[in-house]
Every structure is written in C-alpha cells, then in structure tokens.
Design a protein around this motif. Sequence first.
Motif, PDB file in Angstrom:
ATOM      1  N   LYS A 377       0.820  -1.210   0.000  1.00  0.00           N
ATOM      2  CA  LYS A 377       0.000   0.000   0.000  1.00  0.00           C
ATOM      3  C   LYS A 377       0.858   1.266   0.000  1.00  0.00           C
ATOM      4  N   GLY A 378       1.959   1.214  -0.741  1.00  0.00           N
ATOM      5  CA  GLY A 378       2.814   2.379  -0.876  1.00  0.00           C
ATOM      6  C   GLY A 378       3.818   2.578   0.234  1.00  0.00           C
ATOM      7  N   GLY A 379       3.788   1.750   1.265  1.00  0.00           N
ATOM      8  CA  GLY A 379       4.730   1.863   2.371  1.00  0.00           C
ATOM      9  C   GLY A 379       5.661   0.664   2.426  1.00  0.00           C
ATOM     10  N   TRP A 380       6.873   0.878   2.930  1.00  0.00           N
ATOM     11  CA  TRP A 380       7.874  -0.180   2.981  1.00  0.00           C
ATOM     12  C   TRP A 380       8.021  -0.694   4.412  1.00  0.00           C
ATOM     13  N   SER A 381       8.252  -1.981   4.527  1.00  0.00           N
ATOM     14  CA  SER A 381       8.489  -2.615   5.828  1.00  0.00           C
ATOM     15  C   SER A 381       9.569  -3.679   5.677  1.00  0.00           C
ATOM     16  N   LEU A 382      10.180  -4.052   6.789  1.00  0.00           N
ATOM     17  CA  LEU A 382      11.200  -5.095   6.753  1.00  0.00           C
ATOM     18  C   LEU A 382      10.553  -6.450   6.527  1.00  0.00           C
ATOM     19  N   GLY A 383      11.140  -7.226   5.622  1.00  0.00           N
ATOM     20  CA  GLY A 383      10.666  -8.579   5.361  1.00  0.00           C
ATOM     21  C   GLY A 383      11.613  -9.599   5.966  1.00  0.00           C
ATOM     22  N   GLN A 384      12.013 -10.571   5.170  1.00  0.00           N
ATOM     23  CA  GLN A 384      12.905 -11.615   5.667  1.00  0.00           C
ATOM     24  C   GLN A 384      14.333 -11.094   5.804  1.00  0.00           C
ATOM     25  N   ILE A 385      15.020 -11.575   6.831  1.00  0.00           N
ATOM     26  CA  ILE A 385      16.447 -11.298   7.030  1.00  0.00           C
ATOM     27  C   ILE A 385      17.117 -12.641   7.253  1.00  0.00           C
ATOM     28  N   LYS A 386      18.008 -13.037   6.336  1.00  0.00           N
ATOM     29  CA  LYS A 386      18.592 -14.368   6.388  1.00  0.00           C
ATOM     30  C   LYS A 386      20.115 -14.304   6.283  1.00  0.00           C
ATOM     31  N   GLY A 387      20.774 -15.205   7.025  1.00  0.00           N
ATOM     32  CA  GLY A 387      22.215 -15.339   6.931  1.00  0.00           C
ATOM     33  C   GLY A 387      22.581 -16.449   5.966  1.00  0.00           C
ATOM     34  N   HIS A 388      23.821 -16.972   6.075  1.00  0.00           N
ATOM     35  CA  HIS A 388      24.255 -18.067   5.216  1.00  0.00           C
ATOM     36  C   HIS A 388      23.340 -19.275   5.390  1.00  0.00           C
ATOM     37  N   HIS A 389      22.971 -19.906   4.261  1.00  0.00           N
ATOM     38  CA  HIS A 389      22.130 -21.111   4.271  1.00  0.00           C
ATOM     39  C   HIS A 389      20.810 -20.855   5.005  1.00  0.00           C
ATOM     40  N   ASN A 390      20.250 -19.651   4.854  1.00  0.00           N
ATOM     41  CA  ASN A 390      18.954 -19.295   5.459  1.00  0.00           C
ATOM     42  C   ASN A 390      18.973 -19.340   6.981  1.00  0.00           C
ATOM     43  N   THR A 391      20.109 -19.131   7.607  1.00  0.00           N
ATOM     44  CA  THR A 391      20.164 -19.086   9.073  1.00  0.00           C
ATOM     45  C   THR A 391      19.520 -17.800   9.577  1.00  0.00           C
ATOM     46  N   GLU A 392      19.053 -17.830  10.828  1.00  0.00           N
ATOM     47  CA  GLU A 392      18.388 -16.675  11.409  1.00  0.00           C
ATOM     48  C   GLU A 392      19.421 -15.626  11.846  1.00  0.00           C
ATOM     49  N   PRO A 393      19.070 -14.348  11.763  1.00  0.00           N
ATOM     50  CA  PRO A 393      20.007 -13.297  12.166  1.00  0.00           C
ATOM     51  C   PRO A 393      20.146 -13.220  13.686  1.00  0.00           C
ATOM     52  N   THR A 394      21.271 -12.707  14.132  1.00  0.00           N
ATOM     53  CA  THR A 394      21.487 -12.512  15.562  1.00  0.00           C
ATOM     54  C   THR A 394      20.737 -11.265  16.027  1.00  0.00           C
ATOM     55  N   ALA A 395      20.608 -11.119  17.335  1.00  0.00           N
ATOM     56  CA  ALA A 395      19.928  -9.944  17.895  1.00  0.00           C
ATOM     57  C   ALA A 395      20.656  -8.656  17.512  1.00  0.00           C
ATOM     58  N   GLU A 396      21.998  -8.702  17.479  1.00  0.00           N
ATOM     59  CA  GLU A 396      22.780  -7.526  17.110  1.00  0.00           C
ATOM     60  C   GLU A 396      22.522  -7.133  15.657  1.00  0.00           C
ATOM     61  N   THR A 397      22.450  -8.134  14.780  1.00  0.00           N
ATOM     62  CA  THR A 397      22.171  -7.860  13.369  1.00  0.00           C
ATOM     63  C   THR A 397      20.794  -7.237  13.197  1.00  0.00           C
ATOM     64  N   LEU A 398      19.793  -7.809  13.855  1.00  0.00           N
ATOM     65  CA  LEU A 398      18.438  -7.272  13.772  1.00  0.00           C
ATOM     66  C   LEU A 398      18.390  -5.829  14.264  1.00  0.00           C
ATOM     67  N   SER A 399      19.083  -5.556  15.370  1.00  0.00           N
ATOM     68  CA  SER A 399      19.081  -4.205  15.934  1.00  0.00           C
ATOM     69  C   SER A 399      19.708  -3.205  14.968  1.00  0.00           C
ATOM     70  N   ASP A 400      20.828  -3.571  14.349  1.00  0.00           N
ATOM     71  CA  ASP A 400      21.501  -2.670  13.412  1.00  0.00           C
ATOM     72  C   ASP A 400      20.628  -2.392  12.188  1.00  0.00           C
ATOM     73  N   ILE A 401      19.992  -3.427  11.667  1.00  0.00           N
ATOM     74  CA  ILE A 401      19.150  -3.258  10.473  1.00  0.00           C
ATOM     75  C   ILE A 401      17.917  -2.430  10.810  1.00  0.00           C
ATOM     76  N   GLN A 402      17.320  -2.687  11.973  1.00  0.00           N
ATOM     77  CA  GLN A 402      16.139  -1.934  12.386  1.00  0.00           C
ATOM     78  C   GLN A 402      16.470  -0.455  12.576  1.00  0.00           C
ATOM     79  N   ALA A 403      17.632  -0.164  13.185  1.00  0.00           N
ATOM     80  CA  ALA A 403      18.040   1.228  13.381  1.00  0.00           C
ATOM     81  C   ALA A 403      18.243   1.928  12.042  1.00  0.00           C
ATOM     82  N   TRP A 404      18.844   1.238  11.071  1.00  0.00           N
ATOM     83  CA  TRP A 404      19.014   1.821   9.736  1.00  0.00           C
ATOM     84  C   TRP A 404      17.661   2.093   9.085  1.00  0.00           C
ATOM     85  N   PHE A 405      16.749   1.162   9.186  1.00  0.00           N
ATOM     86  CA  PHE A 405      15.449   1.290   8.529  1.00  0.00           C
ATOM     87  C   PHE A 405      14.611   2.400   9.164  1.00  0.00           C
TER      88      PHE A 405
END
Length: 540
Positions: A377-405
């Motif tokens: 609906k014209g707005g952007w949101s964070l979708g999937q965040i994946k590491g090597h072999h579709n591994t889940e991101p760490t809390a630090e990674t999520l925090s950094d990406i969220q702060a950037w977004f």
Amino acid sequence: MAILREHIAARGKRLAELVDKQTQDGAFYLEDSALIWDITNPIKEKLLIMPYLPIQEGIVIKRRKLNDERWQEVEQDAGLPLLTWAQTCPILAEVVRFLPEDAKKMALLVRYLQISMLNTCLQSDAFKQLCESDFNLAWLFLGCAQKAQLTEKDIEHWLTRPRLDLLELVAGHRQKWMLKWLRKVTASIGDVHEWERLQKWIRDPQQVAYLNGFEAVSVSFLQIMTLLDLPIDIRKWRDDLETLKPLSGKDVRSWLWQVRETAEDVQRMGKALGIPAYSHFDNVHSFAGLKRRHDKWMKRLLLLLPEEEGLRGVFPMPPFEGTETIQPILTFMSLCKEGQRMRHCVSSYRENIEQGESYIYRFLGAQRATVELICSKGGWSLGQIKGHHNTEPTAETLSDIQAWFDQYEGSKVSYLERRRSLSARPNDVFFPLPPFVTESPLIALESEQMYEREQRYMNGQIQSTVEQIHKGERYVFRVERPEAERVIEFECAANGQWQVVNVACREVARNQNDVDLLDWWLAMSDIPEGWSVLEVGDDQ
C-alpha cells in the motif's frame, strides 16, 4: 431409602462445613438447603443452586439479578461450567456428588451448555442416545434449541426425527456425509466460541470439504489450520500432522509460517527455472520433502548466472539509500551472486523487485546477511532477514538493520511520529510507540487522554495501567466496529514477544467477533511467533 437419606444428610453437613471454611470472601453461603453463589466476575448476580438429588431431573439453578430480590428460574443455560469447576472446588463437588457418572461424563466433554447437556441427558433417553452416537450434532442442536427458545415438548419432538432433520435445523442443508465429519471432530475447550465455529463451518459445505481432508482432530487444531492461506495442500502430510497435534497453538502457527515461506520460495524458484506452476509441488508429501525440493532447486538456480548485466538486468531505484554496511542490490547479476555467496534462493526475487513489490539489500556487519524490504500500500516494511544457508540473524544484526530502517521517512517509526505530530493535543502525554502498526478496525491507544477516554467508555474494564504502558510492559488497542466495540490488551513477554492477555468490553462479555478479529490479525501478522491465541474458555 434410609441409606440414601443418611447419605444426603451427611452431604448437607459436609457442605455446611465447607462453606464455613471457604477462603473466597464469602462467595458461597447456604440459604435453607440451597447453596447461594454471589458471583461478581464474569457476571454480577446471585445464583441459587439446589444440591442434586436422585429424585430430580438435573441441576436446578435459579437466578437473582441486581436490584431484583426475587428468585427466577434460569430459562436459558447460565453458561457456567459448574461440573468443570466442581473438579477443583470442594463446595461444588458436594453439590453434584450424586449425579449419574454416565451423564456427568457426557456433559464434561464441553463447557458451553454444560448444565443443559447434563439435564437433557437425565430427562431424555433419546437425547442421551444422540450424544452417544453423534455428540457434536447433539451439542449443536441443543444450542440452536436454546437460541430458538424451544420448549421441552418441542425438543422431545425433534429428537424423534431422523438425524438429517437435525442437521438441517443446525446447518440449513441435508448433506449426509457431513454427519460423518462431525463424528471425527472433537471439542478442545468446548466453549461458546468453538460451538459457533463448528456451526459456522457446517453451514459452509465447501469449507467442510477442505477440513474433511484432515484426520480426526480438535476444533482448535482445525481453526489454526485455516488461519493461513497456504500455497500447498498439507492435508496428506500424515506424519507431520500427527507430530503437530500435541504441540501448542503457538508452535503450530510457527510451523505453518515456515511451510508458507518455504512453499513461496519454491514457487518463485520454479518460475525462475521455467518449471510449470502445476508441477511445483508434485510428489511432495511432507515438510521434509518440501525442504528437499527447495534445496534442490536452489542449487540449480545458483548455477544459472546471466552472461552479462545488460540494461535488462538493472533494477529500479532502491527505496532507501545504502550505507557502508547496508547496500542495495541494483542488478540481477548482483542478485544472483548474492544468492551464490549466501547459499539461498534470493535470485528468485527478480520479478518481485522489478514489479516494485520487494527490494533486496546486503548487510555487511559482523554477521553477513541478506535483507528484504516489502512494499505494501505504498509503504515499505522489513521482510525476511537471512544469513548463510537461510540461518536466522542474531539480535545484534536485527538491531543494526532496524536502526538503519527506522531513520527513513517510509519506516514505521517515521510514520508514527508524523501521525502523532498531527494528532497531538495540549496537556496530553504520548505513550512509547506501539509495538506494531495497525489499521482500522484495530487502533492503538497512543496517549494518556485516549486511554482515559476509552477506560471511561469501557466502564473501567481495561486491566492495563498507564504506568505499565509507559514502561513498555503493556499496550492497548481499540476495536472500532459498531457490532464489537471493545479493546484488546497485549503484554510483552520475557522473550520480547507480544501476546494477547485480555479482551474487554463494556458488558464484560466476549462474542464471536473477538475471535474472528484475532484470527484475521494472526493470519496477517508478519511475526507469528509473537502471538498467542486468547484462551476464550478461561475466566477473566
């Protein structure tokens, strides 16, 4: 008879002793030979309950409402599962001591209409036989009879008619195969919401035809199975479904989201590889098989690199600028290389990116990751965040990406801050930002004035306090629907996930609209693990 009188006298003496020893602020007391229950929650009234005697045809309950000193017979079921509560309440256990075990066992299968089920079984052999052969049909029929206010004579007349006539009464059709399906389904809690779900389903033969593909399961399990529109039919995954049955609703929903994400990846990869859509899930009979198909096609996709970039391989401009650690992927060649480097299927997102539905970024922090942005609906949101072999991101990674977004105008934080600046009132105090963005009919109470107005309107039924909301422990949302004006309260669990803890309305009662709204929100939420289905059978 003399022995029976001795037992009844002993029961009366035990009941009097238990009432004297109660620790529930005098909720129970005796009036002559009757037990008076002064109820304050979830309804405010007094109930007169006659201890069961073999000469009676069930449990006798009378009601005295507020500002009414007269006892009145309860014309409809009071809705209180007395037999269930008697298992943990010694006083109620004495009241039902002499009940026939077969009728009591039958009534204990449900909470809604429990006393009506018990009394009708004791009064009618035909209804008891119906319960033994078609329990769900009997339960639905009794509920419809209550709503239609059928007399005992009318109920007895209906019980002499064929099963298909009863099915037509409760479902509006005479499809015989549905009787077999009703015998496969069992109630989980057996509350009013499960009764209404069951009735809603049987009124829709197409819905039941889909649910019939599952083996014998509970109503709550089937409800979870209908929350998400999966691109693959999982009804034949017998081993997976058997493994899911004993799990909690939260774990089952988490599994369903994994299935949907994996199946959607398979569809995208199949399209990128030129495989016909009708064969994407051929010979896939389990979740393990789906993941094997996913991994196999991902390896094939990683081998397909474009020979040159070319103009056709350039993506539209990214929605947000990159940084040193978060960089947009601008070409199809770069997207394929990202998939090869990270060993996942991101290269299948080409069409989504070209159509403006998604955009992909690479994260070059301590943990290498791939980031998806989703446009809705014209707005952007964070979708999937994946590491090597579709591994889940760490809390630090999520925090950094969220702060950037969050620093960009199209992010959730920017959107909420702009909305607040437009709605600010003098002398009002805003709460912290809500945990998620919602749309009508679910509106967050974002300030103290909004909270106070809603608390007055709801007659003080909101349990969350201003202090809890300011501390980030609770958040309250209002439902703006004329037929279901109420609030839904969320609590932040120890793991940081938000869960439904209360649904309140002016009349201190719930209805099916609450469940429908929660079902819709559960299905639409992009963080399914953070939601828990409200146990509508529990007492507030």
